[in-house]
Design an enzyme around this catalytic site. Structure first.
Site, PDB file in Angstrom:
ATOM      1  N   ARG A 177      13.288  13.925  35.675  1.00  0.00           N
ATOM      2  CA  ARG A 177      12.664  12.819  34.911  1.00  0.00           C
ATOM      3  C   ARG A 177      12.713  13.060  33.397  1.00  0.00           C
ATOM      4  NH1 ARG A 177      13.406  11.486  39.245  1.00  0.00           N
ATOM      5  NH2 ARG A 177      11.900  10.933  40.831  1.00  0.00           N
ATOM      6  N   SER A 250       4.775   3.587  38.426  1.00  0.00           N
ATOM      7  CA  SER A 250       3.872   4.748  38.434  1.00  0.00           C
ATOM      8  C   SER A 250       3.252   4.915  37.058  1.00  0.00           C
ATOM      9  CB  SER A 250       4.634   6.035  38.740  1.00  0.00           C
ATOM     10  OG  SER A 250       5.236   5.946  39.982  1.00  0.00           O
ATOM     11  N   GLU A 359       2.947   8.051  32.489  1.00  0.00           N
ATOM     12  CA  GLU A 359       4.399   7.923  32.463  1.00  0.00           C
ATOM     13  C   GLU A 359       4.926   6.822  31.527  1.00  0.00           C
ATOM     14  OE1 GLU A 359       6.692   8.485  36.105  1.00  0.00           O
ATOM     15  OE2 GLU A 359       7.702   6.612  35.656  1.00  0.00           O
TER      16      GLU A 359
END
Ligand code: NAP
Length: 379
Positions: A177, A250, A359
């Protein structure tokens, strides 16, 4: 004097003023951009960037708006909506094909096109909202496939040298990520296009439990289209649809723990929660340990802390997936979302000692505000 005073010299690009950003984000929250412009070509982008530099304006590039939360005050600078379009087939051989995709293309349309052409490598990334240009930034991944598996190059505009350059996969420093684009070179590059190397023959990647559950009794290999359909069905079941319920996917990142962090968490869980939770934790360690650490789904911590379904005012954790913060009534403010996230973080930190991390890109918040919302006091 405003940015528009430059535009006669700059090919008559028109900047909209106090442009509402709310409906350009899937959260459907936030104030206005002081200036806003939609660009359709690299030439326009270069002009706009030059104007922003002369004006010394803050600049934010907006793609599909699926991973951002805009502050209620909006953004005191220039928002550039990236609308570069085009998909072209590059080199092709017996085994693979190179697809050149402009940053503003809808990612899921790219996946749909690859699947119907019979090209493997991005099918598990079906139905991820947002634009193709956003994919390399956090090396988006799902169900065992990652952007970096398919990306051969990323074409960018380098702001300090004012040059267009092509970065190969190694240069992008892809990690879990993460990439150059959200770490060391954050905001230095504007992504113009990506090159995807796709295979003409592929092996289905079905190792994730959700996919196994669908395909375990199949004797033959599922087709690309069957895999895409399965991923879409899983995602629709497990994630709230932003068209119905505003959200940015998310809201908290999954965790990657070092051995020491894991031991610490183990001790806390042992003293505060039952054996069931502990054996689940052990199972994650057995299944998801890798070179980057022990992967731990943040949803597990939220459930453990009894936060699933938490609602405060207009904001809630999704009933479908506790990692997703939703704009429940459609009337939530950014302040409410941030205050809600703060409450959730504090609860998790107090119970487990783990600091979970948001995030989405948080746009238009001052450093003081971010410190207020995301500072933690030791449990
Ligand atoms: P899930 O499938 O319930 O998995 C939860 C966690 O367990 C994820 O961290 C996942 O790792 C890990 N995991 C599950 N099976 C695994 C296996 N066989 N090998 C290694 N790790 C495994 O997750 P979900 O919340 O429903 O999300 C579905 C997928 O979408 C996941 O892959 C998730 O990471 C991905 N997703 C990605 C983003 C993003 O790129 N920003 C945002 C939301 C969801 P991984 O994280 O490595 O997959």
């Amino acid at each position: 004097m405003t940015l528009n005073d430059f535009s006669p010299r700059m090919n008559n690009i028109f900047f909209q003023e106090y442009y509402p950003l709310q409906s350009l984000t899937t959260f459907n929250i936030g104030g206005a951009a002081r200036y806003f412009v939609e660009i359709h070509s690299v030439a326009e982008l270069l002009n706009v960037t030059e104007i922003a530099e002369i004006w010394q304006s803050n600049l934010f590039i907006l793609g599909g708006g699926s991973n951002v939360l805009v502050s209620d005050r909006g953004f005191d600078g220039l928002v550039v909506k990236m609308n570069l379009r085009g998909i072209a087939i590059g080199e092709e051989d017996a085994a693979s094909v190179l697809l050149h995709v402009a940053a503003g293309e809808c990612w899921d349309a790219v996946v749909a096109q690859a699947v119907s052409a019979g090209w493997w490598g991005i099918e598990n990334l079906s139905h991820i909202p947002g634009s193709a240009g956003a994919l390399p930034i956090q090396n988006v991944g799902a169900y065992g496939q990652e952007a970096s598996d398919a990306i051969e190059y990323v074409e960018v505009y380098e702001r300090n040298t004012r040059q267009i350059i092509r970065l190969n996969r190694q240069m992008c420093e892809f990690a879990y990520r993460a990439s150059l684009f959200n770490s060391t070179m954050k905001d230095q590059y504007m992504i113009l296009s990506i090159g995807l190397r796709l295979k003409k023959q592929g092996i289905p990647n079905l190792r994730y439990p959700d996919l196994q559950a669908i395909f375990n009794d199949h004797t033959s290999h599922p087709s690309l289209q069957e895999i895409r359909d399965a991923v879409i069905a899983i995602r629709s079941r497990k994630l709230p649809d932003p068209e119905q319920l505003g959200n940015a996917g998310s809201f908290f990142k999954n965790l990657s723990l070092s051995d020491r962090e894991y031991e610490e968490l183990y001790r806390r869980i042992q003293s505060k929660f039952g054996g069931n939770v502990l054996s689940k934790l052990e199972q994650f360690k057995r299944t998801f340990s890798g070179p980057a650490g022990i992967k731990l789904p943040t949803a597990f911590l939220l459930d453990m802390c009894g936060l699933k379904g938490l609602r405060i005012g207009n904001v809630a954790l999704s009933e479908k997936n506790p990692l997703v913060v939703v704009n429940l009534t459609g009337n939530a403010t950014a302040h409410e979302v941030m205050t809600f996230a703060r409450t959730v973080r504090h609860a998790v930190y107090a119970a487990t000692g783990v600091a979970i991390v948001p995030e989405p890109n948080l746009i238009g918040f001052s450093p003081e505000e971010l410190k207020h919302y995301f500072g933690l006091t030791k449990p």
